[in-house]
Each structure stands twice: as C-alpha cells, then as structure tokens.
Design an enzyme around this catalytic site. Structure first.
Site, PDB file in Angstrom:
ATOM      1  CE  LYS A  18      -2.379   1.450   3.648  1.00 54.31           C
ATOM      2  NZ  LYS A  18      -3.453   1.526   4.651  1.00 54.31           N
ATOM      3  NE  ARG A  67      -5.116  -1.016   7.264  1.00 51.02           N
ATOM      4  CZ  ARG A  67      -4.386  -0.094   7.850  1.00 51.02           C
ATOM      5  NH1 ARG A  67      -4.822   0.523   8.953  1.00 51.02           N
ATOM      6  NH2 ARG A  67      -3.201   0.242   7.346  1.00 51.02           N
ATOM      7  CD  GLN A 126     -10.458   4.306  11.132  1.00 49.27           C
ATOM      8  OE1 GLN A 126     -10.753   3.584  12.075  1.00 49.27           O
ATOM      9  NE2 GLN A 126     -10.436   3.861   9.896  1.00 49.27           N
ATOM     10  N   GLY A 162      -5.782   6.968  16.836  1.00 46.68           N
ATOM     11  CA  GLY A 162      -5.320   8.173  16.154  1.00 46.68           C
ATOM     12  C   GLY A 162      -3.832   8.310  15.966  1.00 46.68           C
ATOM     13  CB  ALA A 163      -0.935   7.798  18.206  1.00 43.81           C
ATOM     14  CG  ASP A 164      -1.407   7.934  11.856  1.00 32.02           C
ATOM     15  OD1 ASP A 164      -1.011   9.008  12.348  1.00 32.02           O
ATOM     16  OD2 ASP A 164      -2.123   7.892  10.841  1.00 32.02           O
ATOM     17  CE  LYS A 187      -0.613  12.335  13.482  1.00 24.35           C
ATOM     18  NZ  LYS A 187      -1.587  11.776  12.512  1.00 24.35           N
ATOM     19  CB  SER A 223      -4.958   0.406  16.317  1.00 23.08           C
ATOM     20  OG  SER A 223      -5.116   0.266  14.925  1.00 23.08           O
TER      21      SER A 223
END
Length: 331
Positions: free
Chosen positions: A72, A115, A143, A226-228, A232, A299
C-alpha cells in the site's frame, strides 16, 4: 499461453463489494497467521515531506496461507481540504508472490478505513468485557464511523457517546450513524463523553493527551487509533502505565503508535507491553483477565490488515465479475 490481466478496482466498486462482517473475519485470521509466524511484514517506510506538510508511507506484506503479497502506498496531508482532496489517500497493489504479477490495482482509501475498524473490533473481542454496551467515540470522522460499524458486529450496543471538535460534525455523525435500538448523544467535553463508557475509541490527530486517567471507568477498554506517526498521542501516559497494553506490532507502535511518546520520554519500557494482538489471537498470550482491569489496544495500522482485506475484495470481485480487467504489464 493466455496473457494474464490485472483487475482495476475503483473506490465505488470497492464500497459496493465491502462486507464489514467478512472484513473482521479476514483481519482476525491474518492476525492469527502473523502471531504464528506465517505472515511477514517489514516495518512501514516513511517518506517525510515537511515542505508540503505531509508524508507518504509504503506498507508491504505477505500471507503464506493465501499465497498473496501486497503493498500500500498511502499519504497523509492534513491540509488537503483546501485542494478539495481527502487528507488520506491510498493505492494497493495485490501480487502473486510466485511470479510477482500484479493481480489487482485498487483504491486503498476505503480499505484502510474498513481494515482499521475491523482491527479495533478484533482487539475489543479479546480485550473488552463481554457485556460491554456503552461506546464512547473521541473523534467523529471517517474512522469513528468504521470503528462503530465494526463494534456493532461484536457487541450489543445500547448507547453511543460522541465528542468532536465541531458541533456540526457531531450532529452529522449522529444523523448518519443513528440506530433505533441505541441511545446516541453528543458531548461538549471529552470527559463527559468517556466517563461512563465500557469501550472508548480515540480517532483524533492529537499531539498531546486529550483523555485523562481520572476520567476512565473501572473495567474499560480503549482502542487508541489516532496516533500513527512519531510525536502523536491521545492518552494520558498514566493510562498506559495502569493498563494491560496490547499493540498491533511492537516495532511500529514504539516508533509511531500511542506508546511512542511514552517510550521516548522513558515513561514506559518494553516490559510494560503485555503482547502483540496476533499473539493473543493465536493463543500464545491471554487477553483480559478480569472485569475490573483497564485494557488498551494501540493500533497503528498494519500492512497485513491491508493485505487481508484487499485479498478478500479481489476474491469477491472475481466472483461477481466486478471491476475492469486490463493488460497492465507484459508484452
């Protein structure tokens, strides 16, 4: 020999083919395979572009069970609204690992949302109390919608509490996501939103804690979505210290997940992390052990999740003869 062709799937087609219940099964299965070592996924690669206030991420994966590879290519440009574009867009290429042939090129934006929601539902299945019925959503964007849609597949929800930065967005969310059997309400503060919840889902781009430890009810489960990216965070670090913390992938989470700031500041150590979700799904480690403990799922979003749902969509599209076949590569 008949020339192989590549299936092109646009967003509209993917939306028509998507089934959240089946997506949850696919994501749970790939986490089990990853926990058993049957799926492979190198760390996410970041291409930071601060001059454009955005970044790109490349996310490859391989599933030995289904015999599929994917990658991706996804961006994050928070200011894209001024260009009339989504902040996040993605393209997924699904390949045959035996030859490298591109079986499909598909829009990955909707797949990313689905996903991620599915992973939240899988985590909550193992980490939330079985009788959980009150969901608090801190953030009410795309989300928030897919997280709620997925949780509805696992739990009998009687109440949904929502907080967002704009009243108009909360109002639209409640209108679009309302179900007759569920009480739905908007809240002026995060504290009011979360203080009576069984499951709390955070889906904001925050770079500082917006959920305090003192607000969390006993026995709650938190899906921190949210933290990606590095820097963050949404949760008071004291929440992580007090909770049974499960991550989707330790390498990725420690760099860019909810735990990344706490690790950087020395507030958390690797021994404070209970497990990766795949270890729990495959039975190597346990999930929730009591109705009173606090649990957190960090996540970050994994390439194996994209692969699982992309492969599901590809199979469904072939069965329904959806999409468009093209001679993309070769003679």
């Amino acid at each position: 020999m008949k020339q192989q062709r590549t299936l092109i799937l646009d967003r509209k087609t993917i939306v028509s083919l998507m089934d959240m219940k089946k997506a949850i099964v696919a994501v749970e299965t790939i986490f089990r395979e990853y926990g058993l070592g049957h799926a492979r996924m190198p760390p996410k690669v970041y291409l930071d572009l601060p001059e454009f206030r955005g970044d790109f991420r490349a996310m490859p994966a391989y599933d030995g069970r289904t015999g599929r590879c994917s990658i991706k290519w996804v961006n994050a440009h928070p200011e894209n609204a001024k260009y009339g574009l989504p902040a996040i867009m993605a393209v997924i290429v699904l390949n045959d690992p035996r030859t490298g042939f591109p079986l499909s090129v598909m829009d990955g934006t909707h797949i990313t949302n689905i996903r991620t929601g599915a992973a939240g539902a899988v985590a909550a299945r193992y980490l939330a109390r079985k009788d959980s019925s009150v969901v608090a959503l801190v953030g009410c964007g795309a989300q928030g919608r897919t997280q709620l849609a997925a949780l509805r597949q696992i739990f009998k929800i009687r109440e949904v509490r929502v907080w967002g930065r704009e009243a108009a967005l909360m109002k639209r969310f409640l209108k679009e996501m309302r179900r007759p059997a569920e009480k739905m309400s908007a809240h002026a503060t995060v504290r009011e939103c979360v203080q009576e919840a069984d499951i709390i889902v955070t889906t904001t781009p925050s770079r500082g804690p917006i959920v305090e430890r003192a607000w969390i009810p006993k026995g709650a489960h938190i899906n921190a979505i949210g933290a990606d990216a590095k820097g963050k965070q949404e949760l008071d670090p004291a929440i992580l210290k007090d909770a049974r913390v499960v991550v989707d992938d330790f390498r990725q989470a420690s760099h860019s997940g909810e735990i990344n700031v706490a690790f950087e500041e020395g507030f958390l150590q690797s021994g404070d992390i209970h497990a990766e979700l795949g270890e729990i799904v495959c039975g190597r480690k346990g999930g929730r052990v009591s109705n009173h403990e606090l649990t957190v799922f960090d996540s970050t979003g994994l390439a194996i999740q994209d692969l699982a749902v992309a492969a599901l969509i590809y199979r469904t599209a072939l069965r329904r003869k959806a999409g468009r076949m093209v001679n993309l590569v070769g003679a």
